[in-house]
Enzyme design. Sequence first.
Site, PDB file in Angstrom:
ATOM      1  N   ARG A 221       0.705  -1.272  -0.195  1.00 31.81           N
ATOM      2  CA  ARG A 221      -0.539   0.118  -0.209  1.00 31.81           C
ATOM      3  C   ARG A 221       0.574   1.405   0.079  1.00 31.81           C
ATOM      4  O   ARG A 221       2.142   1.738   0.862  1.00 31.81           O
ATOM      5  CB  ARG A 221      -0.888   0.196   1.430  1.00 31.81           C
ATOM      6  CG  ARG A 221      -2.079   1.059   0.998  1.00 31.81           C
ATOM      7  CD  ARG A 221      -3.282   0.342   0.543  1.00 31.81           C
ATOM      8  NE  ARG A 221      -3.935   1.791   1.031  1.00 31.81           N
ATOM      9  CZ  ARG A 221      -4.771   1.561   0.024  1.00 31.81           C
ATOM     10  NH1 ARG A 221      -5.236   1.169  -0.943  1.00 31.81           N
ATOM     11  NH2 ARG A 221      -6.245   2.083   0.172  1.00 31.81           N
TER      12      ARG A 221
ATOM     13  N   THR B 120      -8.682   1.209 -10.027  1.00 31.69           N
ATOM     14  CA  THR B 120      -8.154  -0.261  -9.484  1.00 31.69           C
ATOM     15  C   THR B 120      -8.485  -1.153 -10.111  1.00 31.69           C
ATOM     16  O   THR B 120      -9.125  -1.139 -11.914  1.00 31.69           O
ATOM     17  CB  THR B 120      -9.003  -0.380  -8.263  1.00 31.69           C
ATOM     18  OG1 THR B 120      -8.325   0.453  -7.365  1.00 31.69           O
ATOM     19  CG2 THR B 120      -8.329  -1.424  -7.344  1.00 31.69           C
TER      20      THR B 120
ATOM     21  N   THR C 135      -3.217  -1.139  -7.179  1.00 27.78           N
ATOM     22  CA  THR C 135      -4.951   0.423  -7.957  1.00 27.78           C
ATOM     23  C   THR C 135      -3.851   1.764  -7.784  1.00 27.78           C
ATOM     24  O   THR C 135      -3.077   2.042  -7.152  1.00 27.78           O
ATOM     25  CB  THR C 135      -5.534   0.946  -6.306  1.00 27.78           C
ATOM     26  OG1 THR C 135      -6.703   1.951  -6.727  1.00 27.78           O
ATOM     27  CG2 THR C 135      -5.040   0.827  -5.164  1.00 27.78           C
TER      28      THR C 135
ATOM     29  N   SER D 274      -7.957   0.787   2.798  1.00 23.27           N
ATOM     30  CA  SER D 274      -8.306   0.683   1.737  1.00 23.27           C
ATOM     31  C   SER D 274      -9.282  -0.271   1.639  1.00 23.27           C
ATOM     32  O   SER D 274     -10.160  -0.713   2.959  1.00 23.27           O
ATOM     33  CB  SER D 274      -7.088  -0.699   1.031  1.00 23.27           C
ATOM     34  OG  SER D 274      -7.998  -0.618  -0.218  1.00 23.27           O
ATOM     35  N   SER D 275     -10.200  -1.344   0.797  1.00 22.30           N
ATOM     36  CA  SER D 275     -10.971  -1.503   0.643  1.00 22.30           C
ATOM     37  C   SER D 275     -11.066  -2.772   0.263  1.00 22.30           C
ATOM     38  O   SER D 275     -12.157  -3.941  -0.237  1.00 22.30           O
ATOM     39  CB  SER D 275     -12.698  -1.205  -0.140  1.00 22.30           C
ATOM     40  OG  SER D 275     -12.927   0.696   1.054  1.00 22.30           O
TER      41      SER D 275
ATOM     42  N   GLY E 146     -13.412  -1.092  -7.292  1.00 27.47           N
ATOM     43  CA  GLY E 146     -14.899  -0.231  -7.267  1.00 27.47           C
ATOM     44  C   GLY E 146     -15.337   0.170  -5.326  1.00 27.47           C
ATOM     45  O   GLY E 146     -16.183   0.521  -5.473  1.00 27.47           O
TER      46      GLY E 146
HETATM   47  N1  GLU Z   1      -8.455   2.979  -3.383  1.00 28.92           N
HETATM   48  C1  GLU Z   1      -9.489   2.206  -3.154  1.00 28.92           C
HETATM   49  C2  GLU Z   1      -9.137   1.420  -2.147  1.00 28.92           C
HETATM   50  O1  GLU Z   1      -7.426   1.102  -2.016  1.00 28.92           O
HETATM   51  C3  GLU Z   1      -9.640   1.665  -4.653  1.00 28.92           C
HETATM   52  C4  GLU Z   1     -10.237   2.044  -5.685  1.00 28.92           C
HETATM   53  C5  GLU Z   1     -10.679   1.525  -6.494  1.00 28.92           C
HETATM   54  O2  GLU Z   1     -11.723   0.952  -6.796  1.00 28.92           O
HETATM   55  O3  GLU Z   1     -11.351   2.196  -7.808  1.00 28.92           O
HETATM   56  O4  GLU Z   1      -9.878   0.659  -1.800  1.00 28.92           O
END
Ligand code: GLU
Length: 608
Positions: A139, A427, A445, A492-493, A514
């Site tokens: 990250r 991403t 991402t 992050s997700s 997403g």
């Molecule tokens: N930056 C987001 C994350 O790390 C992801 C963005 C995306 O999925 O486009 O959670």
Amino acid sequence: MTRRALSLRVYSFHEHPNTERLMTTLHHSLWRALGLSLLALTPFVMPGAQAQPAAPALEAPAGRAAKQAGTAARDMVAAANPLAAQAGREILAAGGSAIDAAVAVQLVLNLVEPQNSGIGGGAFIVHWDGSDVVTLDGREVAPAAAKPERFLGRDGKPMPFYDAVVGGRSVGVPGTLRLLEVAHRRWGKLSWPQVIAPAMRLAEEGFAISPYLNGIVTQDKYLQNDPIARTYFYGEDGKPKPVGTILKNPAFARTLREIADKGADAFYTGEIAADIVATVTRHTTNPGDMTLRDLEGYKVEERAPVCGSYRTYRVCGMGPPSSGGVAVLQMLSTLEPQDMASIRPGPDAAHWISEAGRLAFADRALYLADPGFVSVPVRGLIDPGYLKTRAGLVSPDKSMGRAKAGDPPFQKTEFRFAPSDGVEFGTSHISVVDRDGKAVAMTTTIEDGLGARIMTRSGFLLNNELTDFNFAPEEEGKPVANRVDTNKRPRSSMAPTLVFDADNKLYAVVGSPGGSQIITYVTKTLVGILDWKLDPQVAVDLPNFGSRNGPTEIEAGTEAEAWKSALEAKGHQVRAISMNSGIQAIVIGPNGLTGGADSRREGVAIGN
Ligand code: GLU
């Protein structure tokens, strides 16, 4: 028109706090309508879309194109662009490992899908070596100079999103290349220059601009202000280079050559590092404060994998600083008492999955952040007893509306609940299984589509990952867990996920882009594969639906729109919105590999 195009009509502006983001979303729908209309017109064919022997696949929904699906006997790669997937497949055919293929795929994606990932960004890898799951955190990190007030305006209030994004301020120290190097040293079979070669060749010889890349550049209003990006992505007439234009990137080819010769150090020190720092700090309107020391000091962290059971399966994913692994497990655990297999895709499934999402997102907003700064109660959050109590909060007949964060055992928090979630597009997800049964789930991402809208002289875009921090550092006088801080990683997700069967054999590799919707997309796909026994392509292409503890969201332009009144009857506030996933899934069956790549984007699943 395709079903996807319908989402153009069902949007309304007040659904989105940020109109620019809405426009991005609209554009994606438009791109899909144009770029995929031919696919949608072809009758539904699923090359090799086979039922798992013990578990017959559901009928594919009518009219659904599935050019993306694939089967293979020995190895497979699923990625968001055909050229990238092909590079991975060649590496696998040459005897490369899953990680060798992932390196090749990532570097080619940097060229052909530069809007979504690359060495200017960050990523997570979940790796299976046949006996252990290892998770690596690449990250982005906030520069040493970063302070909690970074994204407050002069008035002390959070800045408008794109004021923060565009320029150097939002750029985190990139982690992707060091991550690839660390993973390759550990699990690579082919040489480092060998896995870099496909991207280098494409950078030199050029590749055709895809509809997706062209669409993103066409709708964006910031990228053309960057002089280097303007020369690269736009013609002399100032218009975006059209679809099919052969784009060469000699600067990136040189960068790759340096990296092939000297390893990732060539990026984190020396001329490329100086170029990154200059691009960030000399931005004319919104400079950042990254230094050479920040780059030189970048470290990949090995994190404890977050694993839990779901029915007879074991599901493993990425721990903090991602909220993905914890939230997916929490959602699955909330669903476990229900007989999802007989509930089937429809409004009842949307009810249960939305309620599970509410509970998971409430905990996520309070507890999840960089574990180097905040003590994240991971053990408590996925504790079976705790999750059973949480699941008990869901009523079969009535939506709970907004869920409150729970009180997991083993740890207390001093932080304040702080929701802040957009839907981003920058991403990409890569799923790979090699001939030895080793596997990589890698979500990668640069945050928003086209990242910070700044391009280095070395030929790649820089991320805006720091806007994944909460902009307001405090709520009600107390710090929020995911506030900006010196050398901290934004929450992050991303949820790269591996699934194992009751015999601990690898069963599935899944992930998606997403933004915070990733959690919902991955959970839906897992339910599709594990409970509904769908072919992965069908599971991936199911309509998206869920809740991030706000309204219940259903994917506009899909059959899920017909579920609205049944959901409203249970008290759901329903919104039909674009839910532009990019899920890549591989399932390992007794007769080989079956893969699916999201038909909402340009990906394919192919293998040998
Ligand atoms: N930056 C987001 C994350 O790390 C992801 C963005 C995306 O999925 O486009 O959670």
